[in-house]
Motif scaffolding. Structure first.
Motif, mmCIF file in Angstrom:
data_model
loop_
_atom_site.group_PDB
_atom_site.id
_atom_site.type_symbol
_atom_site.label_atom_id
_atom_site.label_comp_id
_atom_site.label_asym_id
_atom_site.label_seq_id
_atom_site.Cartn_x
_atom_site.Cartn_y
_atom_site.Cartn_z
ATOM 1 N N GLU A 1 25.086 -2.987 59.988
ATOM 2 C CA GLU A 1 26.322 -3.746 60.139
ATOM 3 C C GLU A 1 26.170 -5.212 59.719
ATOM 4 O O GLU A 1 27.146 -5.973 59.753
ATOM 5 C CB GLU A 1 26.809 -3.691 61.594
ATOM 6 N N LEU A 2 24.983 -5.604 59.331
ATOM 7 C CA LEU A 2 24.757 -7.002 58.977
ATOM 8 C C LEU A 2 25.543 -7.389 57.726
ATOM 9 O O LEU A 2 25.705 -6.600 56.796
ATOM 10 C CB LEU A 2 23.270 -7.261 58.732
ATOM 11 N N THR A 3 26.021 -8.619 57.707
ATOM 12 C CA THR A 3 26.706 -9.168 56.544
ATOM 13 C C THR A 3 25.945 -10.393 56.048
ATOM 14 O O THR A 3 24.965 -10.820 56.672
ATOM 15 C CB THR A 3 28.150 -9.583 56.897
ATOM 16 N N PHE A 4 26.404 -10.967 54.969
ATOM 17 C CA PHE A 4 25.766 -12.150 54.393
ATOM 18 C C PHE A 4 25.738 -13.320 55.375
ATOM 19 O O PHE A 4 24.870 -14.189 55.297
ATOM 20 C CB PHE A 4 26.526 -12.545 53.121
ATOM 21 N N THR A 5 26.672 -13.347 56.326
ATOM 22 C CA THR A 5 26.765 -14.454 57.283
ATOM 23 C C THR A 5 25.783 -14.309 58.435
ATOM 24 O O THR A 5 25.540 -15.277 59.156
ATOM 25 C CB THR A 5 28.206 -14.569 57.814
ATOM 26 N N ASP A 6 25.222 -13.127 58.634
ATOM 27 C CA ASP A 6 24.207 -12.965 59.679
ATOM 28 C C ASP A 6 22.896 -13.596 59.213
ATOM 29 O O ASP A 6 22.500 -13.438 58.049
ATOM 30 C CB ASP A 6 23.988 -11.481 59.971
#
Length: 273
Positions: A17-22
Motif C-alpha cells: 500500500e506504500l506510495t511515493f509519499t511514504d
C-alpha cells in the motif's frame, strides 16, 4: 481523538500500500537520479545540470555526544547541496529542527581549515502531509533577510522550503502543482508522475525491498521508543527543576531540597546561582 505523542509517530502501512509519499518508498524511488533531479527541479523551478552525489537515508552527526540526523534524500548538484524530506507526522518544533539540520549539514560540508567561502549553497525542502505552520499556505519559503530593510539579504546561501500537501496548489507553477497533487492524492497526472508510478510499482515487485521494509519498520519503532523514553525522562527532570526552584525561592537549604527532588546538589546550587 489522537493523543499528542501519537500524532508525532510514524504510521506504518503494508508494503503493497506504500506510495511515493511514504518515507520508505520515497527514499527508494529518489535513488533514481532522474526522479531526484526532476523532483527538485519542479519544486524549486530550476534546471540541474548534473547530480554529483546522491545518498538516501544518510545519517549525519557532529560528534559522539551530539544528536544525529537522518536525511531522507541528500544530494549535491551544480555545487549546491539539497536535503529533501517527507514529513508524515506532526512536528511542533519544525523551525528548530530545520535550524539543527542546517547546522549539521554545514559542519559536514565544510572541512577542517577551509574558509567559510567554501560552504556550498544549501537548500532544505520539507514536504509535509499536513500544515506544519498552520497558516493555510501551500508553500512556505524562508531565507535570511534584514528586518529593517527587507530588500537586504544576508546572502548566507541558505533556503528552506516547507510544503503543505493539504494546501491549495492553484497559485503554484504547473509542474510544481502537478507533482504536489500527485503526492497528495496518489493520482498520476503527467509523464513524470507516470514514471514515478512505474518505479514504485517495480520496487514493490522486489522481495528484497519488502524484507528491507520490515527492517526499516523495526528501526523506526526503536527510534520512536527511544524518543518516548527520552521525553518521559526529560519531563521528570524538568519537573524536578521546577520544584527545586520553588523551594529555593522559599528559602530552603540545598541539602534539604536534595532530599525531596531527584537532583544532584551541584545542579541545585547552579539553579540558586
Amino acid at each position: 481523538m489522537k493523543k499528542e505523542n501519537e500524532e508525532r509517530e510514524y504510521t506504518f502501512r503494508p508494503f503493497d500500500e506504500l506510495t511515493f509519499t511514504d518515507g520508505f518508498m520515497f527514499y527508494l524511488a529518489m535513488q533514481d537520479e532522474e526522479i531526484c533531479k526532476g523532483v527538485i527541479e519542479r519544486l524549486l523551478g530550476i534546471k540541474i545540470k548534473k547530480i554529483e552525489y546522491l545518498n538516501t537515508e544518510e545519517t549525519m552527526k557532529v560528534d559522539y555526544e551530539s544528536k544525529s540526523i537522518r536525511l531522507d534524500v541528500y544530494t549535491e548538484a551544480d555545487n549546491k547541496v539539497y536535503d529533501v524530506e517527507v514529513q508524515t507526522y506532526k512536528e511542533d518544533d519544525i523551525g528548530k529542527r530545520l535550524r539543527y539540520y542546517q547546522s549539521v549539514i554545514d559542519i559536514d560540508n565544510l572541512k577542517h581549515g577551509q574558509p567559510y567561502s567554501k560552504l556550498k549553497e544549501s537548500i532544505i525542502i520539507f514536504i509535509a502531509t499536513r500544515d506544519l505552520l498552520k497558516k493555510g499556505l501551500s508553500r512556505y519559503t524562508f531565507s535570511n533577510i534584514c528586518h529593517e530593510d527587507t530588500n537586504i539579504e544576508l546572502n548566507d546561501k541558505t533556503l528552506k522550503v516547507i510544503y503543505n500537501l493539504k494546501g491549495d496548489f492553484n497559485n503554484l507553477k504547473l509542474d510544481e502543482k502537478e507533482l504536489l497533487e500527485y503526492m497528495a492524492n496518489g493520482k498520476s497526472n503527467n509523464k513524470f508522475t507516470d514514471k514515478i508510478d512505474g518505479i514504485v510499482a517495480e520496487l514493490k515487485k522486489q522481495e528484497k525491498w519488502r524484507r528491507e521494509y520490515m527492517t526499516w519498520e523495526m528501526t523506526m519503532l526503536q527510534v520512536q521508543e527511544t524518543a518516548r523514553n527520552e521525553g518521559i525522562s526529560q519531563g521528570a527532570h524538568d519537573k524536578a527543576v521546577e520544584s527545586a526552584q520553588k523551594m529555593l525561592a522559599a528559602g530552603l537549604p540545598i541539602e534539604q531540597i536534595c532530599k525531596f527532588v531527584d537532583l544532584p546538589a551541584d545542579e541545585v546550587k547552579a539553579l540558586q546561582n
